[in-house]
Design an enzyme around this catalytic site. Structure first.
Site, mmCIF file in Angstrom:
data_model
loop_
_atom_site.group_PDB
_atom_site.id
_atom_site.type_symbol
_atom_site.label_atom_id
_atom_site.label_comp_id
_atom_site.label_asym_id
_atom_site.label_seq_id
_atom_site.Cartn_x
_atom_site.Cartn_y
_atom_site.Cartn_z
ATOM 1 N N ASN A 9 -27.954 -23.687 -26.419
ATOM 2 C CA ASN A 9 -29.206 -24.422 -25.868
ATOM 3 C C ASN A 9 -30.106 -24.786 -27.039
ATOM 4 O O ASN A 9 -30.695 -24.029 -27.635
ATOM 5 C CB ASN A 9 -29.831 -22.930 -25.196
ATOM 6 N N LYS A 11 -32.920 -26.414 -26.509
ATOM 7 C CA LYS A 11 -34.382 -26.208 -26.141
ATOM 8 C C LYS A 11 -34.904 -27.605 -26.418
ATOM 9 O O LYS A 11 -34.180 -28.488 -26.210
ATOM 10 C CB LYS A 11 -35.146 -25.008 -27.213
ATOM 11 N N HIS A 96 -34.856 -18.929 -17.941
ATOM 12 C CA HIS A 96 -34.852 -18.674 -19.658
ATOM 13 C C HIS A 96 -36.541 -18.130 -19.655
ATOM 14 O O HIS A 96 -37.383 -18.536 -19.015
ATOM 15 C CB HIS A 96 -34.955 -19.914 -20.131
ATOM 16 N N GLU A 98 -38.552 -18.468 -21.646
ATOM 17 C CA GLU A 98 -39.510 -19.496 -21.892
ATOM 18 C C GLU A 98 -40.203 -20.127 -20.768
ATOM 19 O O GLU A 98 -41.281 -20.476 -20.623
ATOM 20 C CB GLU A 98 -39.148 -20.259 -23.044
ATOM 21 N N GLU A 168 -30.746 -12.051 -22.410
ATOM 22 C CA GLU A 168 -31.426 -12.376 -23.697
ATOM 23 C C GLU A 168 -32.850 -11.367 -23.781
ATOM 24 O O GLU A 168 -33.847 -11.988 -23.233
ATOM 25 C CB GLU A 168 -31.934 -13.896 -23.684
ATOM 26 N N GLY A 174 -35.525 -16.067 -31.216
ATOM 27 C CA GLY A 174 -36.105 -16.819 -32.094
ATOM 28 C C GLY A 174 -36.863 -16.167 -33.206
ATOM 29 O O GLY A 174 -37.670 -16.468 -33.952
ATOM 30 N N SER A 214 -31.310 -14.693 -31.337
ATOM 31 C CA SER A 214 -30.894 -14.605 -32.814
ATOM 32 C C SER A 214 -29.334 -14.338 -33.060
ATOM 33 O O SER A 214 -29.234 -13.704 -33.870
ATOM 34 C CB SER A 214 -32.009 -13.633 -33.475
#
Ligand code: 13P
Length: 258
Positions: A9, A11, A96, A98, A168, A174, A214
């Site tokens: 991904n 992003k 996701h 985000e 996730e 991240g 991560s």
């Protein structure tokens, strides 16, 4: 152990030239390997055609990072599942964290996106995962159960069998703080048990449940060695060809050894 699935991904990263270099570098490395592992690259929308062009002759698939919950029409700025299908895109990430956080996506919005993707024959990669507060309060299983139930369990058996789930944990995305292999395994086994209750043992076994957060070239092997971790959804490390390929090789190694 069934073959693994590794999805990158990207992003909102890379210019057109950088995207081209990255896709070509990864494709060239994959060419030298004989892989059982399925590989998917999810660049931003403007670069999807680059990915589909190379995906055909190399051994990977192109995926998008999002799609509209609507079919078509006056939705300025949106990209439909039908458009993605018409480009040869085969996978699409939805829900996701985000997007949940910055674009207020609810489980209901995610369910609608899953429906649009299935109508067009794309594989929805549906993300779930708890916030740090949820884990500290020992609420993580409940939170993930609600996300999965509300975004996926309206599907019939045949539809559900097309779906990939990605766990996730938000605190691991991240941050460089990866879930331990045991934490990942515990949640993956829990998700599989939910699927088993709803859709039966065979579907539960066949469902791909990926870990993301991560995951990198150093820890992929230990994560992928867990019985219920069927691969990874890779953010930062998918932007470095060498690291992404090392992660794919880790997936391959684990399957060969088991
Ligand atoms: P990182 O691998 O950069 O933590 O991102 C994970 C992720 O969000 C993939 O979707």
């Amino acid at each position: 152990m069934k073959p693994k699935l590794v999805i990158g991904n990207w992003k909102m990263n890379e210019t057109f030239d950088e995207a081209q270099d990255l896709i070509i570098n990864i494709a060239e490395s994959l060419e030298k390997l004989t892989l059982e592992t399925e590989v998917v690259m999810c660049p931003p929308f403007p670069y999807l055609e680059l990915a589909t062009d190379h995906a055909e002759e190399n051994d990977f698939h192109a995926g998008a990072q999002n799609c509209s919950e609507y079919e078509k029409g006056a939705y300025t700025g949106e990209v439909s599942a039908k458009m993605l299908a018409s480009l040869g895109v085969e996978f699409c990430i939805v829900g996701h964290s985000e997007r949940r956080k910055y674009f207020n996506e609810s489980n209901q919005t995610i369910a609608a996106k899953v429906d649009r993707l299935l109508e067009e024959g794309l594989v929805p990669v549906v993300c779930c995962g708890e916030q740090l507060e949820d884990r500290k309060a020992d609420n993580h299983f409940k939170v993930v159960e609600k996300q999965i139930t509300e975004s996926l369990f309206h599907l019939n058996q045949e539809q559900f069998e097309q779906v990939v789930i990605a766990y996730e944990p938000v605190w691991a995305i991240g941050t460089g703080e990866t879930a331990t292999p045991q934490q990942a395994e515990d949640m993956h086994a829990f998700i599989r048990s939910l699927v088993e209750k709803k859709y039966g043992t065979e579907t539960a076994y066949n469902t791909y449940i990926l870990y993301g957060g991560s995951c990198n070239a150093k820890n992929a092997l230990d994560l992928f060695a867990q019985a219920d971790v069927d691969g990874g959804l890779i953010g930062g490390a998918s932007l470095k060809a060498e690291d992404f390929v090392t992660i794919i090789e880790a997936a391959e190694t684990v399957v060969k050894e088991n």
